[in-house]
Design a protein around this motif. Structure first.
Motif, mmCIF file in Angstrom:
data_model
loop_
_atom_site.group_PDB
_atom_site.id
_atom_site.type_symbol
_atom_site.label_atom_id
_atom_site.label_comp_id
_atom_site.label_asym_id
_atom_site.label_seq_id
_atom_site.Cartn_x
_atom_site.Cartn_y
_atom_site.Cartn_z
ATOM 1 N N ILE A 273 0.834 -1.200 0.000
ATOM 2 C CA ILE A 273 0.000 0.000 0.000
ATOM 3 C C ILE A 273 0.870 1.253 0.000
ATOM 4 N N ALA A 274 1.988 1.200 0.723
ATOM 5 C CA ALA A 274 2.917 2.345 0.732
ATOM 6 C C ALA A 274 3.438 2.618 -0.667
ATOM 7 N N GLU A 275 3.742 1.568 -1.409
ATOM 8 C CA GLU A 275 4.244 1.746 -2.773
ATOM 9 C C GLU A 275 3.169 2.324 -3.687
ATOM 10 N N ASP A 276 1.903 1.977 -3.446
ATOM 11 C CA ASP A 276 0.801 2.532 -4.237
ATOM 12 C C ASP A 276 0.559 4.000 -3.940
ATOM 13 N N THR A 277 0.679 4.374 -2.675
ATOM 14 C CA THR A 277 0.229 5.698 -2.234
ATOM 15 C C THR A 277 1.347 6.684 -1.941
ATOM 16 N N GLY A 278 2.573 6.198 -1.743
ATOM 17 C CA GLY A 278 3.662 7.094 -1.364
ATOM 18 C C GLY A 278 3.513 7.653 0.038
ATOM 19 N N SER A 279 2.810 6.940 0.909
ATOM 20 C CA SER A 279 2.566 7.439 2.259
ATOM 21 C C SER A 279 3.819 7.332 3.122
ATOM 22 N N GLY A 280 4.331 8.475 3.543
ATOM 23 C CA GLY A 280 5.474 8.492 4.437
ATOM 24 C C GLY A 280 5.143 7.962 5.809
ATOM 25 N N ARG A 281 3.890 8.100 6.237
ATOM 26 C CA ARG A 281 3.511 7.551 7.547
ATOM 27 C C ARG A 281 3.673 6.041 7.557
ATOM 28 N N ILE A 282 3.293 5.373 6.467
ATOM 29 C CA ILE A 282 3.458 3.922 6.405
ATOM 30 C C ILE A 282 4.938 3.565 6.437
ATOM 31 N N LEU A 283 5.739 4.252 5.637
ATOM 32 C CA LEU A 283 7.168 3.927 5.562
ATOM 33 C C LEU A 283 7.872 4.191 6.886
ATOM 34 N N THR A 284 7.435 5.226 7.609
ATOM 35 C CA THR A 284 8.024 5.485 8.929
ATOM 36 C C THR A 284 7.786 4.310 9.866
ATOM 37 N N GLU A 285 6.565 3.784 9.861
ATOM 38 C CA GLU A 285 6.253 2.634 10.710
ATOM 39 C C GLU A 285 7.019 1.395 10.250
ATOM 40 N N LEU A 286 7.166 1.220 8.938
ATOM 41 C CA LEU A 286 7.870 0.039 8.433
ATOM 42 C C LEU A 286 9.366 0.106 8.735
ATOM 43 N N ALA A 287 9.913 1.313 8.798
ATOM 44 C CA ALA A 287 11.313 1.443 9.220
ATOM 45 C C ALA A 287 11.476 0.993 10.676
ATOM 46 N N ARG A 288 10.501 1.344 11.515
ATOM 47 C CA ARG A 288 10.512 0.858 12.904
ATOM 48 C C ARG A 288 10.403 -0.658 12.927
ATOM 49 N N LEU A 289 9.534 -1.191 12.085
ATOM 50 C CA LEU A 289 9.344 -2.638 12.039
ATOM 51 C C LEU A 289 10.635 -3.337 11.629
ATOM 52 N N ASP A 290 11.326 -2.782 10.663
ATOM 53 C CA ASP A 290 12.584 -3.356 10.209
ATOM 54 C C ASP A 290 13.566 -3.497 11.377
ATOM 55 N N GLN A 291 13.625 -2.488 12.215
ATOM 56 C CA GLN A 291 14.509 -2.543 13.391
ATOM 57 C C GLN A 291 14.024 -3.597 14.391
#
Length: 321
Positions: A273-291
């Motif tokens: 969904i982040a790739e579809d929408t470009g939502s930085g809020r999603i990517l911020t959470e996914l960066a946390r998830l990666d950690q």
């Protein structure tokens, strides 16, 4: 405003004035355009509409220069609404500095209009942004200020109370957070008939998301993951980007609960969904998830998610270059 921007705004303003040829005044045309842009943002994300919203604020400013008194006030109100919407687009893009700038502009413009509900709504949005930024010094105070501005027992008061609840959780005050959320839940039926257009999206799913966010920052990861799942089930159709945000936050909670496979699967759905929408809020959470998932690098689901996230971020960096 640069000369090129002024020229573009003047051209758009002429087109807005010509809206009467289609049976609409410039004001009606701009209101209709804003509604369409909001729908586009819900489906496609902020990147597709942010430049257009900038342009239309310039259009409104051009139209205000020679508008009569009543029209000038209506245009100022619409300019405030566009400014608040632009702040939201930047917030979703992850640019909190620009989001704060445009919220400050909208707050200033709202005072020239004299619409107390609009001013209260913008103040509540300032509390929401402070929560996203984990600004412990501001979030509760801004939310309480918005409640003082709002009508008692109104929808706007409930919206601000929702952001206050998350602020208490950020500050580690579980009892105050739970009390505030319970009060908002109890008020939902009563505020459903509130005629104000602001905060119309306040519903059980929205409140449950903020309860889940509070549980997560308080370290109650299992409860938070279940609450996010409930909120996702309650989410109406058409909220594509918000579903991605909630899934990403659920994934972080699942990782905190040491359920890495489930976290990675949920994170993968959110990434799409982040790739579809470009939502930085999603990517911020996914960066946390990666950690959070770094402790389980050998699990196939985790390795697949982390590889997909890395590829996505690399692709985005190449596009921005």
């Amino acid at each position: 405003m640069a000369a090129a921007d002024r020229g573009a705004a003047s051209t758009l303003a002429r087109k807005a004035r010509a809206a009467s040829a289609y049976g609409a005044t410039p004001l009606e045309h701009l209101r209709r355009t804003r509604r369409l842009l909001i729908e586009s943002d819900n489906l496609l994300g902020p990147r597709q509409v942010v430049a257009t919203v900038h342009e239309h604020i310039g259009v409104i400013q051009e139209l205000r220069k020679d508008a009569k008194a009543a029209d000038r006030r209506d245009l100022a109100e619409l300019q405030t609404q566009y400014g608040e919407f632009l702040s939201w687009l930047y917030q979703d893009l992850g640019n909190n500095e620009q989001a704060g700038y445009w919220l400050d502009r909208a707050f200033q413009w709202s005072h020239t209009v004299g619409d107390d509900e609009l001013t209260s709504y913008v103040m509540a949005r300032k509390a929401q942004l402070a929560g996203d930024m984990a600004d412990l010094a501001e979030v509760v105070d801004l939310a309480e200020a918005a409640q003082r501005m709002a009508r008692p027992r109104s929808r706007l008061a409930a919206v601000a109370r929702t952001y206050e609840a998350y602020g208490h959780a950020l500050r580690g005050d579980a009892s105050e957070s739970e009390r505030a959320i319970d009060q908002v839940r109890d008020s939902l039926d009563g505020v459903a008939a509130d005629p104000t257009p602001w905060g119309s999206w306040l519903n059980a799913a929205y409140v449950e998301v903020h309860r889940a966010r509070g549980l997560e920052v308080l370290g109650r990861h299992d409860q938070a993951a279940d609450a996010f799942a409930g909120a996702i089930r309650l989410l109406p159709d058409g909220y594509h980007r918000d579903r991605g945000v909630y899934m990403a936050r659920q994934a972080v909670a699942l990782a905190g609960a040491r359920r890495p496979e489930e976290a990675a699967v949920a994170g993968g759905h959110a990434l799409a969904i982040a790739e579809d929408t470009g939502s930085g809020r999603i990517l911020t959470e996914l960066a946390r998830l990666d950690q959070e998932l770094a402790d389980w690098p050998r699990l196939p689901e985790v390795a697949e998610f982390r590889r997909a996230l890395s590829d996505s971020l690399l692709h985005e960096t190449e596009q921005d270059a």
